[in-house]
Design an enzyme around this catalytic site. Structure first.
Site, PDB file in Angstrom:
ATOM      1  N   ASP A 180     -65.360  62.149 100.594  1.00 44.92           N
ATOM      2  CA  ASP A 180     -65.332  60.678 100.652  1.00 44.92           C
ATOM      3  C   ASP A 180     -66.621  60.145 100.036  1.00 44.92           C
ATOM      4  O   ASP A 180     -67.616  60.875  99.930  1.00 44.92           O
ATOM      5  CB  ASP A 180     -65.217  60.201 102.101  1.00 44.92           C
ATOM      6  CG  ASP A 180     -64.547  58.851 102.242  1.00 44.92           C
ATOM      7  OD1 ASP A 180     -63.358  58.809 102.607  1.00 44.92           O
ATOM      8  OD2 ASP A 180     -65.208  57.817 101.968  1.00 44.92           O
ATOM      9  N   ASP A 230     -67.797  60.422  95.040  1.00 50.79           N
ATOM     10  CA  ASP A 230     -67.324  59.118  94.584  1.00 50.79           C
ATOM     11  C   ASP A 230     -66.389  59.419  93.418  1.00 50.79           C
ATOM     12  O   ASP A 230     -66.838  59.835  92.347  1.00 50.79           O
ATOM     13  CB  ASP A 230     -68.521  58.273  94.128  1.00 50.79           C
ATOM     14  CG  ASP A 230     -68.096  56.957  93.483  1.00 50.79           C
ATOM     15  OD1 ASP A 230     -66.883  56.759  93.273  1.00 50.79           O
ATOM     16  OD2 ASP A 230     -68.997  56.148  93.183  1.00 50.79           O
ATOM     17  N   VAL A 231     -65.099  59.222  93.627  1.00 48.67           N
ATOM     18  CA  VAL A 231     -64.122  59.658  92.616  1.00 48.67           C
ATOM     19  C   VAL A 231     -64.148  58.818  91.331  1.00 48.67           C
ATOM     20  O   VAL A 231     -63.453  59.138  90.379  1.00 48.67           O
ATOM     21  CB  VAL A 231     -62.682  59.717  93.181  1.00 48.67           C
ATOM     22  CG1 VAL A 231     -62.556  60.728  94.301  1.00 48.67           C
ATOM     23  CG2 VAL A 231     -62.198  58.337  93.609  1.00 48.67           C
ATOM     24  N   ASN A 262     -56.239  60.769  96.981  1.00 51.57           N
ATOM     25  CA  ASN A 262     -55.881  59.781  98.006  1.00 51.57           C
ATOM     26  C   ASN A 262     -56.811  58.568  98.027  1.00 51.57           C
ATOM     27  O   ASN A 262     -56.392  57.483  98.424  1.00 51.57           O
ATOM     28  CB  ASN A 262     -55.897  60.472  99.378  1.00 51.57           C
ATOM     29  CG  ASN A 262     -55.842  59.483 100.519  1.00 51.57           C
ATOM     30  OD1 ASN A 262     -54.801  58.916 100.819  1.00 51.57           O
ATOM     31  ND2 ASN A 262     -56.990  59.230 101.159  1.00 51.57           N
ATOM     32  N   TYR A 277     -54.238  46.902  91.890  1.00 53.99           N
ATOM     33  CA  TYR A 277     -53.626  47.917  92.768  1.00 53.99           C
ATOM     34  C   TYR A 277     -52.265  48.338  92.200  1.00 53.99           C
ATOM     35  O   TYR A 277     -51.953  49.526  92.097  1.00 53.99           O
ATOM     36  CB  TYR A 277     -53.479  47.328  94.168  1.00 53.99           C
ATOM     37  CG  TYR A 277     -53.129  48.320  95.253  1.00 53.99           C
ATOM     38  CD1 TYR A 277     -54.102  49.147  95.810  1.00 53.99           C
ATOM     39  CD2 TYR A 277     -51.819  48.420  95.740  1.00 53.99           C
ATOM     40  CE1 TYR A 277     -53.779  50.054  96.819  1.00 53.99           C
ATOM     41  CE2 TYR A 277     -51.498  49.314  96.745  1.00 53.99           C
ATOM     42  CZ  TYR A 277     -52.478  50.133  97.278  1.00 53.99           C
ATOM     43  OH  TYR A 277     -52.155  51.026  98.277  1.00 53.99           O
ATOM     44  N   LYS A 326     -51.216  51.980  90.840  1.00 59.12           N
ATOM     45  CA  LYS A 326     -50.175  52.737  91.541  1.00 59.12           C
ATOM     46  C   LYS A 326     -48.984  53.024  90.623  1.00 59.12           C
ATOM     47  O   LYS A 326     -48.339  54.066  90.758  1.00 59.12           O
ATOM     48  CB  LYS A 326     -49.753  51.996  92.821  1.00 59.12           C
ATOM     49  CG  LYS A 326     -50.884  51.877  93.861  1.00 59.12           C
ATOM     50  CD  LYS A 326     -51.418  53.228  94.316  1.00 59.12           C
ATOM     51  CE  LYS A 326     -52.433  53.140  95.435  1.00 59.12           C
ATOM     52  NZ  LYS A 326     -52.999  54.443  95.810  1.00 59.12           N
TER      53      LYS A 326
HETATM   54  P1  NAD Z   1     -58.539  53.719 104.116  1.00 57.96           P
HETATM   55  O1  NAD Z   1     -59.375  52.554 103.677  1.00 57.96           O
HETATM   56  O2  NAD Z   1     -58.397  53.995 105.577  1.00 57.96           O
HETATM   57  O3  NAD Z   1     -59.071  55.064 103.414  1.00 57.96           O
HETATM   58  C1  NAD Z   1     -59.481  55.102 102.081  1.00 57.96           C
HETATM   59  C2  NAD Z   1     -60.678  56.029 101.977  1.00 57.96           C
HETATM   60  O4  NAD Z   1     -61.057  56.088 100.596  1.00 57.96           O
HETATM   61  C3  NAD Z   1     -61.895  55.536 102.762  1.00 57.96           C
HETATM   62  O5  NAD Z   1     -62.389  56.563 103.593  1.00 57.96           O
HETATM   63  C4  NAD Z   1     -62.900  55.158 101.670  1.00 57.96           C
HETATM   64  O6  NAD Z   1     -64.248  55.366 102.040  1.00 57.96           O
HETATM   65  C5  NAD Z   1     -62.463  56.077 100.554  1.00 57.96           C
HETATM   66  N1  NAD Z   1     -62.947  55.630  99.243  1.00 57.96           N
HETATM   67  C6  NAD Z   1     -62.991  54.376  98.752  1.00 57.96           C
HETATM   68  N2  NAD Z   1     -63.553  54.383  97.533  1.00 57.96           N
HETATM   69  C7  NAD Z   1     -63.847  55.675  97.237  1.00 57.96           C
HETATM   70  C8  NAD Z   1     -64.431  56.319  96.126  1.00 57.96           C
HETATM   71  N3  NAD Z   1     -64.888  55.638  95.058  1.00 57.96           N
HETATM   72  N4  NAD Z   1     -64.556  57.660  96.158  1.00 57.96           N
HETATM   73  C9  NAD Z   1     -64.142  58.373  97.243  1.00 57.96           C
HETATM   74  N5  NAD Z   1     -63.617  57.800  98.334  1.00 57.96           N
HETATM   75  C10 NAD Z   1     -63.458  56.470  98.330  1.00 57.96           C
HETATM   76  O7  NAD Z   1     -57.120  53.484 103.414  1.00 57.96           O
HETATM   77  P2  NAD Z   1     -55.697  54.200 103.644  1.00 57.96           P
HETATM   78  O8  NAD Z   1     -54.782  53.143 104.115  1.00 57.96           O
HETATM   79  O9  NAD Z   1     -55.823  55.445 104.394  1.00 57.96           O
HETATM   80  O10 NAD Z   1     -55.315  54.520 102.115  1.00 57.96           O
HETATM   81  C11 NAD Z   1     -55.347  55.816 101.551  1.00 57.96           C
HETATM   82  C12 NAD Z   1     -54.481  55.843 100.307  1.00 57.96           C
HETATM   83  O11 NAD Z   1     -53.125  55.537 100.683  1.00 57.96           O
HETATM   84  C13 NAD Z   1     -54.873  54.820  99.256  1.00 57.96           C
HETATM   85  O12 NAD Z   1     -54.729  55.393  97.964  1.00 57.96           O
HETATM   86  C14 NAD Z   1     -53.870  53.711  99.472  1.00 57.96           C
HETATM   87  O13 NAD Z   1     -53.666  52.975  98.304  1.00 57.96           O
HETATM   88  C15 NAD Z   1     -52.643  54.503  99.851  1.00 57.96           C
HETATM   89  N6  NAD Z   1     -51.600  53.743 100.560  1.00 57.96           N
HETATM   90  C16 NAD Z   1     -51.873  53.133 101.775  1.00 57.96           C
HETATM   91  C17 NAD Z   1     -50.852  52.452 102.439  1.00 57.96           C
HETATM   92  C18 NAD Z   1     -51.080  51.798 103.786  1.00 57.96           C
HETATM   93  O14 NAD Z   1     -50.157  51.131 104.310  1.00 57.96           O
HETATM   94  N7  NAD Z   1     -52.236  51.953 104.399  1.00 57.96           N
HETATM   95  C19 NAD Z   1     -49.571  52.379 101.862  1.00 57.96           C
HETATM   96  C20 NAD Z   1     -49.348  53.005 100.636  1.00 57.96           C
HETATM   97  C21 NAD Z   1     -50.368  53.702 100.002  1.00 57.96           C
END
Ligand code: NAD
Length: 255
Positions: free
Chosen positions: A34, A58-59, A85, A150, A154
């Site tokens: 992360d 940091d991706v 992710n 976004y 996606k």
């Molecule tokens: P979240 O905010 O809980 O987790 C995202 C994580 O990514 C965080 O820990 C953050 O610190 C990390 N992050 C952000 N920028 C970063 C970077 N530059 N490098 C490395 N890490 C980084 O969000 P989530 O809801 O768990 O989402 C995770 C994935 O699932 C995302 O790709 C999101 O688009 C996707 N998603 C989420 C949902 C939903 O309903 N929550 C639905 C569809 C898809």
């Protein structure tokens, strides 16, 4: 998953953390990664296992992705599964959407899928085994006003997934995308609780009024089910599933 080596980006919280926990439960060696070092270290220490490693990444930075993959290979000897992710959201209409924010989101959610695949392929091709799982969204299938970056990312992830799947089809590697609908995460539930407050109703009533009319099953997605789907795609029996965009949305995109 016994002895499989799994990397999940953005796994200090949310869906990434659930996936990391599920892979670990099933016997994998897991690398949590992360940008948020504090949250990452806290979560890694909770596992209290030599089979779990935390690597800050940091991706949006090519060198950090390279380091994540190479350090994992040095430590565990191989890289079997990589889950792209990490993600973030910014909501604004196009005229108000900052260009710098658009670029940042593309770097984190789309460009990172390409870069990780670029550096994973030589390792996975040598192993004759690999699973790359890219977390897209229903936003990768249909448009949502206010979510231009976004949505672009996606949708783009599904394109990267298809090309990558073709380029490794003879190498024992599969590349797939997962497209979840609204997941019952603290973020989504918090948004609904806030909305409920402004409407003078409960979280459940806010869900009934705002989200459930869009979801045929009238339920949010269980994060554990998304994690199980990732494990299934990573397993040996999913070897013929490649280039797919697996939808898990309670029917949201059907209508
Ligand atoms: P979240 O905010 O809980 O987790 C995202 C994580 O990514 C965080 O820990 C953050 O610190 C990390 N992050 C952000 N920028 C970063 C970077 N530059 N490098 C490395 N890490 C980084 O969000 P989530 O809801 O768990 O989402 C995770 C994935 O699932 C995302 O790709 C999101 O688009 C996707 N998603 C989420 C949902 C939903 O309903 N929550 C639905 C569809 C898809």
């Amino acid at each position: 998953m016994k002895d499989k080596v799994v990397i999940v980006t953005g796994s200090a919280s949310g869906i990434g953390l659930s996936m990391a926990e599920k892979f670990f439960e099933k016997g994998a060696k897991v690398v949590l990664s992360d940008i948020n070092t504090e949250a990452l270290n806290k979560k890694v220490s909770e596992f209290n296992s030599s089979n779990v490693l935390g690597i800050k990444c940091d991706v949006s930075q090519e060198e950090e992705i390279k380091n994540l993959i190479n350090t994992t290979k040095d430590k565990f000897g191989r890289v079997d599964v990589f889950v792209n992710n990490a993600g973030l959201q910014h909501v604004a209409m196009i005229e108000d959407f900052p260009v710098a924010k658009f670029d940042q989101m593309v770097a984190i959610m789309l460009r990172a899928c390409f870069i990780s695949t670029k550096y994973l392929f030589p390792i996975m091709k040598k192993q004759k085994f690999g699973r790359i799982i890219n977390i897209s969204s229903i936003n990768g299938l249909i448009g949502f006003a206010g979510k231009v970056a976004y949505n672009a990312c996606k949708h783009g992830i599904i394109g990267v997934t298809k090309v990558a799947a073709l380029e490794c089809a003879r190498d024992g590697i599969t590349v797939n995308a997962i497209c979840p609908g609204y997941i019952a995460t603290p973020l989504v539930l918090g948004q609904m609780a806030d909305l409920g407050k402004t409407r003078g109703c409960s979280t459940e009533e806010a869900l009934e009024q705002v989200l459930y009319p869009l979801i045929p099953q009238k339920q949010l997605i269980d994060v554990n089910d998304v994690a199980e789907l990732a494990c299934y795609l990573a397993s040996d029996v999913a070897k013929h599933i490649t280039g797919a965009a697996m939808v898990i949305d309670g029917g949201y995109t059907v209508q």
